[in-house]
Design a protein around this motif. Sequence first.
Motif, PDB file in Angstrom:
ATOM      1  N   ARG A 253      66.871 -54.350-108.994  1.00 41.18           N
ATOM      2  CA  ARG A 253      67.205 -55.753-109.213  1.00 41.18           C
ATOM      3  C   ARG A 253      68.706 -55.969-109.372  1.00 41.18           C
TER       4      ARG A 253
ATOM      5  N   ALA B  75      71.269 -57.585-105.190  1.00 42.75           N
ATOM      6  CA  ALA B  75      70.202 -56.641-105.506  1.00 42.75           C
ATOM      7  C   ALA B  75      70.060 -55.684-104.320  1.00 42.75           C
TER       8      ALA B  75
ATOM      9  N   LYS C 116      71.123 -62.208-104.625  1.00 39.77           N
ATOM     10  CA  LYS C 116      69.884 -62.604-105.285  1.00 39.77           C
ATOM     11  C   LYS C 116      69.918 -64.078-105.698  1.00 39.77           C
TER      12      LYS C 116
ATOM     13  N   LEU D 258      69.962 -67.390-107.556  1.00 31.80           N
ATOM     14  CA  LEU D 258      70.365 -67.717-108.935  1.00 31.80           C
ATOM     15  C   LEU D 258      70.464 -69.226-109.052  1.00 31.80           C
TER      16      LEU D 258
ATOM     17  N   ALA E 264      72.214 -51.233-113.317  1.00 31.04           N
ATOM     18  CA  ALA E 264      71.590 -52.401-113.951  1.00 31.04           C
ATOM     19  C   ALA E 264      72.179 -52.645-115.341  1.00 31.04           C
TER      20      ALA E 264
ATOM     21  N   LYS F 241      70.867 -68.512-117.147  1.00 32.17           N
ATOM     22  CA  LYS F 241      70.292 -67.911-115.938  1.00 32.17           C
ATOM     23  C   LYS F 241      70.383 -66.392-116.017  1.00 32.17           C
TER      24      LYS F 241
ATOM     25  N   TYR G  36      67.328 -63.363-116.393  1.00 34.75           N
ATOM     26  CA  TYR G  36      67.243 -62.170-115.546  1.00 34.75           C
ATOM     27  C   TYR G  36      67.198 -60.895-116.395  1.00 34.75           C
TER      28      TYR G  36
ATOM     29  N   HIS H 193      64.139 -58.136-116.662  1.00 27.19           N
ATOM     30  CA  HIS H 193      64.378 -56.708-116.439  1.00 27.19           C
ATOM     31  C   HIS H 193      63.844 -55.882-117.611  1.00 27.19           C
TER      32      HIS H 193
END
Lengths: 152, 235
Positions: A127, A135, A150, A152, B37, B129, B133, B137
Motif C-alpha cells: 500500500r 503504491a 493511489k 486520495l 510503509a 485522509k 490510510y 494499514h
Amino acid sequence: MSARDLVAAVLDPELRVVTIEELGILRGVDERDGRVTVTITPTYSGCPAMDAIRADIAAALDAGGFRDVAVETALAQPWSTDWITAEGREKLAAAGIAPPAPATKVSLTLSVRCPRCGSPDTEELSRFGATACKALWRCRACREPFEQVKPL
Amino acid sequence: MTATVGRVLELGDDALIAAQRLSEWCSRAPEMEEDIALANIALDQLGAARLLLTYAGELEGRGRDEDDLAYLREDREFRNALLVELDNGDFAVTIVKLLFLSVFQRLVYDRLRAGDDRRLAGIAAKAVKESTYHAEHAALWTVRLGDGTEESHRRMQAAVDALWPYTHELFAGGTEGLREPWLAEVAKVLDEATLDRPADGWAPSGGRNGVHTEALSKLLAEMQVLHRAHPGATW
C-alpha cells in the motif's frame, strides 16, 4: 511567456512526466505591481518535494525575467487525486505509472489496469511505495511490477 | 498559554513523537514493503507535526518556530500522550500502537476539519485522509497477525493488553466524546483479529501535563542532540 505559463510548465520533481498544473497542485498565479505570487498545495502533509517545487518555480520565473517572486502554500481545500488532469493521467500511464481511480469515500477495491499491457488482472504488493503518493502493484498477466498513484 | 495553543501542541506533539518512533523502524522492519510503509507513515506524521507546531508557535506569540518547539523544549514541556512515546517493542506493539493512535487521530481531525478555526481545519482536512490510510494499514496487520499463527496471536494479545491502559489518556480534555466511536472501530478490528478487548482499569496519564515516562527523555535525547550541539546550523 506569461508568469502563469512559466509556472504551469514546471515539472513535478518526483513524477517527472507531469507538470505541477497537470498534477493539480498549482492553485494560482497572481501578478500584481511586478510581484508574482504563486500558490501551491501539497499532495501529502509531509511531501518532501515541496521545497524542490518552490525552488523550481522561483527558478522558472527568474529565467523568464520575473525577479520578485513569492511562493505560498495553501492547504484548504485538500488536494485530491481527482484534481490530476486528463493529460496528466495519460502521461502517467505512458510512463508506466497507473493513474489513480476516482477517490471515493467508500472503501472498495477497484481494479487497477496494468499501465504496460492494459490487463485488469493485477494485485497490490504494498500500500506504500517509493513516495507518499504511490503504491506498488504487480500485473498477473505480464508479470511486470508497476507503481500506482493511489487515490486520495 | 491559551487553551487553543495547548490543544494544538498536544496534537502536534502526538504526531511528532509518533513520527520519531516510527522512523526508528527505517531499515529494520520485518520486510522491505513494511519498511517503506512505516517510513511513509512517519513522514505523514512529521508533515502534520510541522504544520501544527508552526501554528502553535504563532498562536503562542513568543516567536518560536517549529524547530524551536521540536528541538529546544525539555520533556516537561511536551504535551503528547504517553501512548506515542512508549518504546516500539516488537512489531506487534508498533502495529497496535499505530492502530490505537491513527483511529484516534482520524476522529480528532475529522471533527476539527469542520470546526471554526479555519487554519486548524485546513491542516486537519489534509491529515484526516492520511490517518484513514494509516488506520486501514494497521487494521490489516492487526487482523493478519491476530488471526495468524499461535505465536503472532500471542504477541498481538500481549501488545493489546500492555497498551490498552494508555488509550484512556487520549480521551481527556475535550475529546471525551470520541471514545465511543473509537471503541466501536477498534473493537471491530480486534474482534475480526480474534483478539480480546482488555478490561478497563489502570489508566496512566500525565502526558498532556508534561509528566512523561523515561522513554520520552531518551527519545528526545536522540532527536534533539544534533540541533542542540550545533545551534542554527543549516545544510
